[in-house]
Design a protein around this motif. Structure first.
Motif, PDB file in Angstrom:
ATOM      1  N   LEU A  16     -12.005 -10.778  13.852  1.00 23.49           N
ATOM      2  CA  LEU A  16     -13.346 -10.260  14.116  1.00 23.49           C
ATOM      3  C   LEU A  16     -14.181 -11.293  14.870  1.00 23.49           C
ATOM      4  CD1 LEU A  16     -15.808  -8.402  13.818  1.00 23.49           C
ATOM      5  CD2 LEU A  16     -16.169  -9.437  11.572  1.00 23.49           C
ATOM      6  N   GLN A  17     -14.133 -12.529  14.414  1.00 22.04           N
ATOM      7  CA  GLN A  17     -14.938 -13.588  15.027  1.00 22.04           C
ATOM      8  C   GLN A  17     -14.546 -13.797  16.491  1.00 22.04           C
ATOM      9  OE1 GLN A  17     -14.699 -17.403  13.058  1.00 22.04           O
ATOM     10  NE2 GLN A  17     -16.695 -18.019  13.832  1.00 22.04           N
ATOM     11  N   VAL A  18     -13.252 -13.759  16.781  1.00 16.09           N
ATOM     12  CA  VAL A  18     -12.776 -13.918  18.159  1.00 16.09           C
ATOM     13  C   VAL A  18     -13.334 -12.802  19.041  1.00 16.09           C
ATOM     14  CG1 VAL A  18     -10.683 -13.658  19.568  1.00 16.09           C
ATOM     15  CG2 VAL A  18     -10.693 -15.257  17.671  1.00 16.09           C
ATOM     16  N   SER A  19     -13.263 -11.565  18.575  1.00 20.18           N
ATOM     17  CA  SER A  19     -13.783 -10.432  19.361  1.00 20.18           C
ATOM     18  C   SER A  19     -15.298 -10.505  19.507  1.00 20.18           C
ATOM     19  CB  SER A  19     -13.405  -9.107  18.705  1.00 20.18           C
ATOM     20  OG  SER A  19     -12.030  -8.888  18.790  1.00 20.18           O
ATOM     21  N   LEU A  20     -15.983 -10.812  18.421  1.00 20.53           N
ATOM     22  CA  LEU A  20     -17.446 -10.894  18.451  1.00 20.53           C
ATOM     23  C   LEU A  20     -17.913 -11.987  19.404  1.00 20.53           C
ATOM     24  CD1 LEU A  20     -20.285 -10.128  17.407  1.00 20.53           C
ATOM     25  CD2 LEU A  20     -19.928 -11.809  15.588  1.00 20.53           C
ATOM     26  N   LEU A  21     -17.307 -13.158  19.338  1.00 20.28           N
ATOM     27  CA  LEU A  21     -17.738 -14.257  20.203  1.00 20.28           C
ATOM     28  C   LEU A  21     -17.421 -13.992  21.668  1.00 20.28           C
ATOM     29  CD1 LEU A  21     -17.073 -17.423  18.027  1.00 20.28           C
ATOM     30  CD2 LEU A  21     -19.108 -15.978  18.180  1.00 20.28           C
TER      31      LEU A  21
ATOM     32  N   LEU B 166     -15.910  -2.133  21.390  1.00 17.46           N
ATOM     33  CA  LEU B 166     -14.771  -3.035  21.564  1.00 17.46           C
ATOM     34  C   LEU B 166     -14.175  -3.591  20.268  1.00 17.46           C
ATOM     35  CD1 LEU B 166     -16.122  -5.001  24.651  1.00 17.46           C
ATOM     36  CD2 LEU B 166     -14.311  -3.272  24.642  1.00 17.46           C
ATOM     37  N   ILE B 167     -14.951  -3.684  19.222  1.00 15.21           N
ATOM     38  CA  ILE B 167     -14.433  -4.291  17.990  1.00 15.21           C
ATOM     39  C   ILE B 167     -13.749  -3.215  17.151  1.00 15.21           C
ATOM     40  CG2 ILE B 167     -15.044  -5.431  15.829  1.00 15.21           C
ATOM     41  CD1 ILE B 167     -16.992  -7.115  17.387  1.00 15.21           C
ATOM     42  N   SER B 168     -12.523  -3.477  16.858  1.00  4.73           N
ATOM     43  CA  SER B 168     -11.702  -2.504  16.137  1.00  4.73           C
ATOM     44  C   SER B 168     -11.983  -2.535  14.634  1.00  4.73           C
ATOM     45  CB  SER B 168     -10.221  -2.825  16.369  1.00  4.73           C
ATOM     46  OG  SER B 168      -9.415  -2.063  15.514  1.00  4.73           O
ATOM     47  N   PRO B 169     -12.030  -1.355  14.015  1.00  2.68           N
ATOM     48  CA  PRO B 169     -12.179  -1.325  12.555  1.00  2.68           C
ATOM     49  C   PRO B 169     -10.911  -1.806  11.847  1.00  2.68           C
ATOM     50  CG  PRO B 169     -12.259   0.907  13.486  1.00  2.68           C
ATOM     51  CD  PRO B 169     -12.090  -0.049  14.615  1.00  2.68           C
ATOM     52  N   GLU B 170      -9.849  -1.981  12.607  1.00  3.88           N
ATOM     53  CA  GLU B 170      -8.570  -2.400  12.029  1.00  3.88           C
ATOM     54  C   GLU B 170      -8.402  -3.915  11.981  1.00  3.88           C
ATOM     55  OE1 GLU B 170      -6.641  -0.112  10.599  1.00  3.88           O
ATOM     56  OE2 GLU B 170      -8.173   1.313  11.225  1.00  3.88           O
ATOM     57  N   ALA B 171      -9.456  -4.670  12.190  1.00  4.54           N
ATOM     58  CA  ALA B 171      -9.360  -6.141  12.127  1.00  4.54           C
ATOM     59  C   ALA B 171      -8.855  -6.544  10.743  1.00  4.54           C
ATOM     60  CB  ALA B 171     -10.714  -6.767  12.404  1.00  4.54           C
ATOM     61  N   ASP B 172      -7.801  -7.338  10.724  1.00  3.78           N
ATOM     62  CA  ASP B 172      -7.172  -7.736   9.460  1.00  3.78           C
ATOM     63  C   ASP B 172      -7.732  -9.030   8.890  1.00  3.78           C
ATOM     64  OD1 ASP B 172      -5.445  -5.532   9.354  1.00  3.78           O
ATOM     65  OD2 ASP B 172      -4.000  -6.528  10.667  1.00  3.78           O
TER      66      ASP B 172
END
Length: 186
Positions: free
Chosen positions: A115-120, A104-110
């Motif tokens: 990243l923190q929003v997706s991880l949490l 689910l976590i994209s390598p394109e996180a800017d």
């Protein structure tokens, strides 16, 4: 005579009278199926998860310990507030979390915040799916809009529902995911 009656009344009884009071040792040669127990300390798996996210989000200046800190802060908050009796960060929960993050976590996180929003969000889903409680508060997992958080949760669950059920019911999938996570840390 009275002493004997007193001793008999103090004698411990087995809780299940149909079962023998003493347990037999099972001879491994008699066992038709051997069970493989996979265990890796959760601290090592957290380190591997942090390394995975640092490599996945290569555009960001991110430390693996920073990621671990986010997760441990929430875990401590839930412990202190009484939402969980023991730390949630076990080997099984970290493997489950890794599976969600991997897909689910994209390598394109800017930004680190993206990243923190997706991880949490993945961490919240992990709590809800594998945790001991019926419900966890959204507050420690929430960054930004509540509506966006719940929309993201529903989207992630929709994408990962079958894999979440598979890892929970199939030891081989769990073992493969664990091995993959450990390989990240090498």
């Amino acid at each position: 005579m009275a002493d004997n009656a007193l001793k008999k009344s103090r004698k411990r009884r087995h809780c299940c009278p149909d079962l023998p009071a003493k347990r037999r040792l099972i001879d491994p040669s008699q066992s038709s199926q051997r069970r493989l127990v996979l265990y890796t300390p959760s601290s090592e798996l957290l380190r591997c998860l942090g390394l995975f996210l640092r490599r996945r989000c290569y555009k960001l200046d991110l430390s693996p310990t920073q990621v671990i800190g986010w997760l441990k802060n929430i875990d401590n908050y839930l412990l202190i507030m009484g939402y969980q009796p023991v730390s949630f960060l076990s080997s099984g929960s970290v493997v489950f979390l890794y599976m969600l993050c991997r897909d689910l976590i994209s390598p394109e996180a800017d930004t680190v915040e993206q990243l923190q929003v997706s991880l949490l969000t993945c961490y919240f889903i992990t709590h809800c799916y594998t945790g001991n409680e019926n419900g966890y508060p959204e507050t420690p997992f929430l960054l930004g809009s509540r509506k966006a958080f719940w929309d993201r949760c529903l989207s992630y669950i929709s994408i990962m529902s079958s894999k979440m059920m598979q890892i929970n019911s199939n030891r081989q999938i769990y073992s493969e995911t664990l091995a993959e996570l450990k390989a990240v840390g090498r």
